[in-house]
Design a protein around this motif. Structure first.
Motif: not given
Length: 64
Positions: A10-26
């Motif tokens: 079991y390895v949980p997702s690092p997602c913190i539910r503050r999704c915002d994409l940095d388009r330059k760094r992807q």
């Protein structure tokens, strides 16, 4: 999502539910994962997921 019955897998997702994409760094400005890592998370092996956590430089939280 690829779930396993072995506790050590079991390895949980690092997602913190503050999704915002940095388009330059992807990458996500919230969890800092690369777009490719986000898209592949559901099919990654536990070792691949641990490698993402290592790259992020954060400890993997215990299973809830």
């Amino acid at each position: 999502m690829m779930e396993t019955s072995e506790p050590q897998d079991y390895v949980p997702s690092p997602c913190i539910r503050r999704c915002d994409l940095d388009r330059k760094r992807q990458s996500c400005l919230g969890c800092k994962r690369l777009l490719e890592e986000i898209m592949r998370w559901g099919v990654m092996t536990p070792d691949e997921r641990r490698a993402v956590w290592a790259r992020l430089g954060r400890p993997i939280p215990d299973r809830p």
